[in-house]
Design an enzyme around this catalytic site. Structure first.
Site, PDB file in Angstrom:
ATOM      1  CG  ASP A  82      -0.236  -0.198   2.530  1.00 56.37           C
ATOM      2  OD1 ASP A  82       0.761  -0.959   2.568  1.00 56.37           O
ATOM      3  OD2 ASP A  82      -0.672   0.375   3.544  1.00 56.37           O
ATOM      4  CD  GLU A 140       3.184  -1.004   7.662  1.00 64.61           C
ATOM      5  OE1 GLU A 140       3.488  -0.886   8.871  1.00 64.61           O
ATOM      6  OE2 GLU A 140       3.305  -0.061   6.846  1.00 64.61           O
ATOM      7  CD  GLU A 141       2.622   3.217   5.525  1.00 60.73           C
ATOM      8  OE1 GLU A 141       2.540   3.662   6.681  1.00 60.73           O
ATOM      9  OE2 GLU A 141       3.692   3.162   4.903  1.00 60.73           O
ATOM     10  NE  ARG A 179      16.866  -3.983  20.041  1.00 64.29           N
ATOM     11  CZ  ARG A 179      17.928  -3.532  20.712  1.00 64.29           C
ATOM     12  NH1 ARG A 179      18.775  -2.710  20.157  1.00 64.29           N
ATOM     13  NH2 ARG A 179      18.141  -3.932  21.955  1.00 64.29           N
ATOM     14  CG  HIS A 365       5.477   8.109   6.438  1.00 62.44           C
ATOM     15  ND1 HIS A 365       4.472   7.851   7.352  1.00 62.44           N
ATOM     16  CD2 HIS A 365       5.884   6.885   6.013  1.00 62.44           C
ATOM     17  CE1 HIS A 365       4.305   6.538   7.468  1.00 62.44           C
ATOM     18  NE2 HIS A 365       5.163   5.933   6.665  1.00 62.44           N
TER      19      HIS A 365
END
Length: 401
Positions: A82, A140-141, A179, A365
């Site tokens: 998306d 996802e956003e 990580r 963004h």
């Protein structure tokens, strides 16, 4: 499987096609929950490769399944598809053609990377052990996101491990990082509404000023992280928007503020919400106003499996090209890949895509966001290496690919 060098060469040969895919998608973005044409385009490319696909998964999601001729683990790889409601301000031939929508986070490149992986795996099906399940995930956003609906649709059934990457412009091209344990934050949203009593700006004693009450509330909320959260636990509470009043000589009756809470520890997350409820009610009441909190929980924290991060550190260091392999700090950005990691072991990884010389210097963004497209080949190589090393571990022949 092929040698490291053979896989590297195969993916570099596919980079021009990955770039073409990425630029087409960049020109034709669709926002979360509206990825109809994006999904159609992806499905078309996968069908041309001969992939076995399933469409309409959890919305506009697509699953491509590539089964080897020998038994082995099921490895899932995920890309998001998306775009964002942002106006593209780049001066490039492939800038968005859709007003107010652009791929400002790199999901077009994630999708193109996964298409390149699909092409590669299709070319070596006869050598594969087990199954590679490629997830093209929508939305996802924006919460509630697309990962949960895809999981509910069964995309993780039988999966032994899952891997995902984010092309990351703060890291330079050639660097990779992750990580163990908590990696990306849980992200919640809130709206606070303060209701007072409006009136004449020259007669404030006859009003209940929502601006004054709201301002005090913004200050009070900051005490939660500074005075209630364990200093060893990372947390952020930010008020990003404050709206009240329309005229300078009118006392505002209503103030509305919006913000975000970012945490890693579930207990800290719950405590912050509880303290916000108390502070909103009590601070507003202190000023004679009424305070209402609307708190919306978003994605949980991305928590990487420690053993899979060990795999990343070992595998990435063995890849051709002398990648810069780093242990990342915790990141306060959020990702709904977290939901997959709650179900099966896996690892989410950053692949450097920043490049000052090409202008890929803007934050995710940002209206001028872009990335070093060579990073797609690195991402594809890393995902394949992780998958094949996991398969090798199951069969006793672990290696970098």
């Amino acid at each position: 499987m092929k040698t490291n060098e053979q896989i590297q060469a195969a993916l570099e040969a596919r980079l021009p096609q990955m770039t073409a895919w990425r630029r087409y998608l960049h020109q034709h973005p669709e926002p979360s929950f509206h990825e109809q044409e994006t999904a159609r385009y992806i499905a078309e490319q996968l069908r041309e490769m001969g992939c076995d696909i399933r469409t309409g998964v959890g919305g506009h999601g697509i699953v491509a399944t590539i089964r080897g001729e020998r038994p082995g683990p099921v490895i899932a790889l995920r890309a998001d598809i998306d775009a964002l409601p942002i106006q593209d301000e780049k001066d490039v031939p492939y800038r968005s053609t859709v007003d107010g929508v652009m791929h400002a986070c790199g999901h077009d490149a994630h999708t193109s990377t996964m298409l390149g992986i699909a092409s590669y795996y299709q070319s070596v099906r006869g050598e594969l052990q087990g199954e590679r399940r490629l997830l093209f995930q929508p939305a996802e956003e924006i919460c509630p996101g697309g990962a949960k609906p895809m999981i509910e649709a069964g995309v993780l059934e039988g999966v032994d491990a899952i891997y995902g990457v984010h092309l990351w412009s703060p890291l330079p091209y050639g660097a990779v990082a992750t990580r163990p344990g908590p990696f990306m934050a849980a992200a919640d949203e809130f709206t606070v509404t303060v209701t007072g009593q409006g009136g004449h700006g020259g007669l404030p004693h006859q009003t209940i000023d929502a601006v004054v009450a709201g301002s005090a509330l913004v200050q009070a909320l900051q005490s939660i992280v500074s005075r209630n959260v364990n200093p060893l636990q990372p947390a952020v509470l930010s008020v990003g928007a404050f709206h009240a009043g329309k005229s300078g000589n009118v006392i505002a009756e209503r103030a509305v503020m919006n913000g975000t809470v970012r945490t890693f520890d579930p207990q800290t997350r719950r405590m912050i919400r509880a303290r916000m409820e108390q502070i909103v009610a009590q601070t507003a009441e202190l000023h004679g106003a009424k305070g209402e909190l609307n708190y919306r929980e978003g994605y949980p924290s991305v928590v990487n499996d420690a053993g899979e991060v060990d795999r990343f550190m070992r595998v990435a260091a063995q890849l051709p090209g002398e990648l810069q392999v780093e242990r990342s700090d915790m990141i306060m950005a959020a990702e709904d890949f977290a939901y997959y990691l709650q179900q099966v072991p896996g690892c989410f990884m950053f692949v450097g895509a920043g490049n000052e010389q090409t202008g890929a210097i803007y934050a995710h963004h940002h209206p001028r966001f872009d990335l070093d497209e060579r990073a797609m080949a690195v991402a594809a190589r890393l995902l394949i290496a992780m998958a094949e090393d996991r398969v090798g571990a199951a069969s006793g022949t672990a290696g970098a690919g």
